[in-house]
Every structure is written in structure tokens, then in C-alpha cells.
Design an enzyme around this catalytic site. Structure first.
Site, PDB file in Angstrom:
ATOM      1  NE  ARG A 120      18.070 -10.733   7.545  1.00 37.38           N
ATOM      2  CZ  ARG A 120      19.343 -11.008   7.791  1.00 37.38           C
ATOM      3  NH1 ARG A 120      19.807 -12.237   7.590  1.00 37.38           N
ATOM      4  NH2 ARG A 120      20.172 -10.078   8.228  1.00 37.38           N
ATOM      5  CE  LYS A 142      -4.916  -6.808   9.365  1.00 41.91           C
ATOM      6  NZ  LYS A 142      -5.988  -5.904   9.837  1.00 41.91           N
ATOM      7  CD  GLU A 184     -13.389 -10.523  15.759  1.00 39.60           C
ATOM      8  OE1 GLU A 184     -13.849 -10.196  14.640  1.00 39.60           O
ATOM      9  OE2 GLU A 184     -12.509  -9.861  16.337  1.00 39.60           O
ATOM     10  CE  LYS A 226      -9.067 -12.525   8.916  1.00 39.19           C
ATOM     11  NZ  LYS A 226      -8.629 -12.393  10.319  1.00 39.19           N
ATOM     12  CD  GLU A 236      -6.510  -3.216   7.323  1.00 45.71           C
ATOM     13  OE1 GLU A 236      -6.367  -2.162   7.948  1.00 45.71           O
ATOM     14  OE2 GLU A 236      -6.674  -4.316   7.872  1.00 45.71           O
ATOM     15  NE  ARG A 241      -6.577  -8.861   6.605  1.00 45.95           N
ATOM     16  CZ  ARG A 241      -5.618  -9.752   6.788  1.00 45.95           C
ATOM     17  NH1 ARG A 241      -4.709  -9.938   5.835  1.00 45.95           N
ATOM     18  NH2 ARG A 241      -5.537 -10.463   7.896  1.00 45.95           N
ATOM     19  CG  ASN A 245      -9.668  -3.468  10.905  1.00 52.59           C
ATOM     20  OD1 ASN A 245      -9.235  -4.494  11.417  1.00 52.59           O
ATOM     21  ND2 ASN A 245      -8.988  -2.778   9.994  1.00 52.59           N
ATOM     22  CG  HIS A 248     -11.474  -4.778  15.404  1.00 48.11           C
ATOM     23  ND1 HIS A 248     -12.661  -5.303  14.959  1.00 48.11           N
ATOM     24  CD2 HIS A 248     -10.671  -5.841  15.698  1.00 48.11           C
ATOM     25  CE1 HIS A 248     -12.578  -6.632  14.971  1.00 48.11           C
ATOM     26  NE2 HIS A 248     -11.405  -6.982  15.423  1.00 48.11           N
ATOM     27  CG  HIS A 252      -8.149  -2.278  19.011  1.00 47.09           C
ATOM     28  ND1 HIS A 252      -7.422  -2.283  17.833  1.00 47.09           N
ATOM     29  CD2 HIS A 252      -8.529  -3.563  19.203  1.00 47.09           C
ATOM     30  CE1 HIS A 252      -7.386  -3.499  17.343  1.00 47.09           C
ATOM     31  NE2 HIS A 252      -8.059  -4.295  18.151  1.00 47.09           N
ATOM     32  CG  HIS A 266      -9.866  -8.878  20.699  1.00 51.96           C
ATOM     33  ND1 HIS A 266      -9.585  -7.572  20.361  1.00 51.96           N
ATOM     34  CD2 HIS A 266     -10.151  -9.515  19.539  1.00 51.96           C
ATOM     35  CE1 HIS A 266      -9.684  -7.424  19.047  1.00 51.96           C
ATOM     36  NE2 HIS A 266     -10.027  -8.582  18.531  1.00 51.96           N
TER      37      HIS A 266
END
Length: 366
Positions: A120, A142, A184, A226, A236, A241, A245, A248, A252, A266
Site C-alpha cells: 500500500r 505520474k 519535452e 514542471k 491535474e 497541469r 500534455n 500527447h 499517444h 515516446h
């Protein structure tokens, strides 16, 4: 050493940037180890850096155990997650222990998610070895793995305890990986910092050629940007935030079309996606065609794909939009897009009609 704080209350941590830091990592990590063994998770491409890290830990009296996984995007999978968590449990990792993620974004994402769910939640340290991971994925918490339905659909927000960035490790990075990471870097200029975009236009060649000052500045500037955005909108929720993206959503979909393979890294997908986002913005009358062409030209100049043809994508608009329907940002049947009013003026648009996106993609050269 440059130290950049990521201010998140009791989840705050520092990003430390210094050339040669990997060789001193044991000294820096000693307060976190507290006499316990520190597992190191890495991939088969990071062997030389692993030896440096292990030697540094040993010199500081810290025991370590290396877990070496296969390289590549396919490692962000259920199978490798199971392999990793089983091995960490065999090593007796406790909730207060720190696992080290030594590698690029794939290793950072996988280790972050594994430690988020192991018992956990236990702790981890990011030591990114690619430009993309140094300026983006190692900061912000993330974490995720991929599934057949799409990229990063299974994950959690789980902040690291510390991020150690050594620009020197980039000297061994292949040029293609450097270029992918640069996508990036320039993103931060395109979002809301036109002056930084101009710096990128002047300095990208030096950065990619190995100029230490250009690399140090790009990394520190990107991480600072960032950290500011993450501190303002960690999960987000406000939309701030989401600006990170940029490129992206399109990117993606391109990665999904190539089955998340080495055909399209990527960062290459993000670059092509960024060019498409600006071109779509121009098509919608949001920004000038000149701005969209300037962005595409810069990406081409540094050797990055600036659209479908350069990315090797022949799929139809309908096929690419089908990939987008699995995007984790879908809400009430609507997919938000990052669009632009100009360079340094990006905004979140929740009113985009996917039929318009499909038609736009069908218009693009193949």
C-alpha cells in the site's frame, strides 16, 4: 549543485542537478537508507551507470541489489510489474524503504507504480538517465503501465522522495534518444514561455551536440517549469497541469498505431503530436499558419518528426481517432485537446469535435 524544490506539503521533495552526481549518489542517499538495503531497478541498457551507482552506494556503506529488466516500452506491462513486485517482496522491502529507479521514463514509471501499490505504498528515488526522463517523467509523480487499450491507463499518482539528475550520463545516450527527450524540453517554451522557445531555436544544436552549459540550462529550466506547474495542480484537477500534455493526445494515438514499439519513441510521438496540435489550431483559425510552420520547421531542424509522414504513420483519421477514444483524459464522452493561440500560448479546449480531428488527420500527408 542546483536544487529545485517540488512543493507539495508533506509530499514535497527536491530535484538535485549536478554533473558527476551519480558518482556521489551514495553520500546523498545515505540519510534515506538508514542502514537498510536499497534495491536498484534498471534495464539492460544502463549497465555502466549501474556499476557507478553501486560503487557509490558501497562506498557510503549502503547495501544494494540490482533488478535488471528488459529495455523498451513493452516493459511497462502487467507481466513486468508482477515480476518486479514479486522480486521486491522477496528482498523484504518495507514501507519505509527506498527503491531506486535508475533509467529512463519506462523504468521510472514502472518503479513508481510498483512502489505505489507495494504494501500500500513505499518510497522510491528517481535517478533518470535519459533527457526525456530528466526534464519530464521523473518529476511530478505520474506513474503507470500500459495496457492493450492504450498508454498509461493503469497507474497512480505517487511522488518520489528525491530526484537526482546527473547531466553527465547523457554523454552515453544515443542521438535518437536525445532528440526524443528534446521534444519535452521545447514543449515548455511552446506552452507559455516564448523566450525559452527562442532559446531553444538558438541552442538546440549545441544541446544535442553535448554542450554542457546548454544541457544544464535546459534541464534546470524545464524542471523548474514542471515543478511550478505540479505544485499548482498535482493531480491535474484545475487544468493547469494538463498543459504539460501538449502533443500527447495526438502523440499517444501515433504510438498506439505503432503498438508502442521502437518504430516511434515516446518523444518522437510527442514531437509529431505537437506539430499536429499547432497545425490543427491553425486549421481552426486559432493561431497563425506561420506559427504552426515555425514549430514544425524547428522540429524538422533537430531531426524530429513534424507530422504523420515523418512519423511513418499511414493510418486513416478514423483509425487514429479510435485510439484517442481510449485516452485516459476522456470525460463524459469528450476528449480535451491542448491547442494554441500562438507559440507560448497554449490552452485546454474541451469542445473539440472528433469529426473535425478525423477530417484534419485525413488531410495530412502520408
Amino acid at each position: 549543485m542546483t536544487t529545485i524544490p517540488v512543493s507539495l506539503g508533506d509530499r514535497s521533495y527536491d530535484v538535485r542537478i549536478e554533473t558527476g552526481l551519480l558518482a556521489r549518489a551514495g553520500e546523498v542517499l545515505s540519510p534515506l537508507a538508514k542502514g537498510r538495503r536499497m534495491p536498484i531497478v534498471t534495464d539492460a541498457n544502463v549497465g555502466a551507470h549501474l556499476l557507478t551507482l553501486q560503487s557509490s552506494l558501497e562506498a557510503a556503506g549502503i547495501a544494494s541489489e540490482a533488478i535488471v529488466l528488459p529495455p523498451g516500452e513493452a516493459t511497462k506491462s502487467w507481466a513486468q510489474l508482477e515480476t518486479l513486485t514479486d522480486r521486491l517482496l522477496e528482498l523484504g522491502v518495507e514501507r519505509s524503504d527506498h527503491v531506486i529507479a535508475l533509467g529512463g521514463g519506462v523504468i521510472g514509471d514502472l518503479v513508481g507504480f510498483a512502489t505505489a501499490i507495494l504494501k500500500r505504498g513505499c518510497r522510491f528515488v528517481q535517478i533518470p538517465t535519459t533527457l526525456l526522463a530528466q526534464v519530464d517523467s521523473s518529476v511530478g509523480g505520474k506513474t503507470a503501465i500500459n495496457s492493450r487499450a492504450g498508454k498509461n491507463l493503469i497507474g497512480a499518482f505517487h511522488q518520489p522522495a528525491l530526484v537526482l539528475i546527473d547531466p553527465h550520463v547523457l554523454d552515453t545516450l544515443p542521438l535518437r534518444e536525445l532528440r526524443a527527450g528534446y521534444a519535452e524540453v521545447v514543449k515548455y517554451g511552446l506552452i507559455d514561455d516564448f523566450a525559452f522557445f527562442e532559446w531553444c531555436e538558438r541552442s538546440a544544436a549545441a544541446l544535442l551536440a553535448g554542450d554542457p552549459q546548454a544541457r544544464a540550462y535546459a534541464i534546470a529550466h524545464s524542471v523548474t517549469a514542471k515543478a511550478r506547474i505540479v505544485a499548482a495542480d498535482e493531480r491535474e484537477l484545475s487544468g493547469t497541469r494538463a498543459l504539460l500534455n501538449l502533443g500527447h493526445t495526438f502523440g499517444h494515438a501515433l504510438e498506439a498505431e505503432t503498438e508502442f514499439s521502437a518504430k516511434l519513441l515516446h518523444g518522437e510521438g510527442v514531437a509529431a503530436g505537437t506539430a499536429l496540435a499547432f497545425a490543427f489550431s491553425a486549421r481552426q483559425g486559432l493561431c497563425s499558419p506561420e506559427d504552426a510552420q515555425r514549430v514544425a520547421a524547428h522540429l524538422r531542424t533537430v531531426g524530429l518528426p513534424d507530422g504523420l509522414k515523418a512519423a511513418g504513420i499511414t493510418a486513416s483519421g478514423a483509425q487514429l481517432v479510435e485510439h484517442m477514444l481510449h485516452d485516459k483524459k476522456m470525460a463524459a464522452g469528450t476528449l480535451p485537446f491542448l491547442l494554441a493561440c500562438g507559440i507560448g500560448e497554449v490552452f485546454l479546449d474541451k469542445t473539440v469535435d472528433l469529426k473535425d480531428v478525423e477530417a484534419f488527420l485525413d488531410e495530412q500527408p502520408r
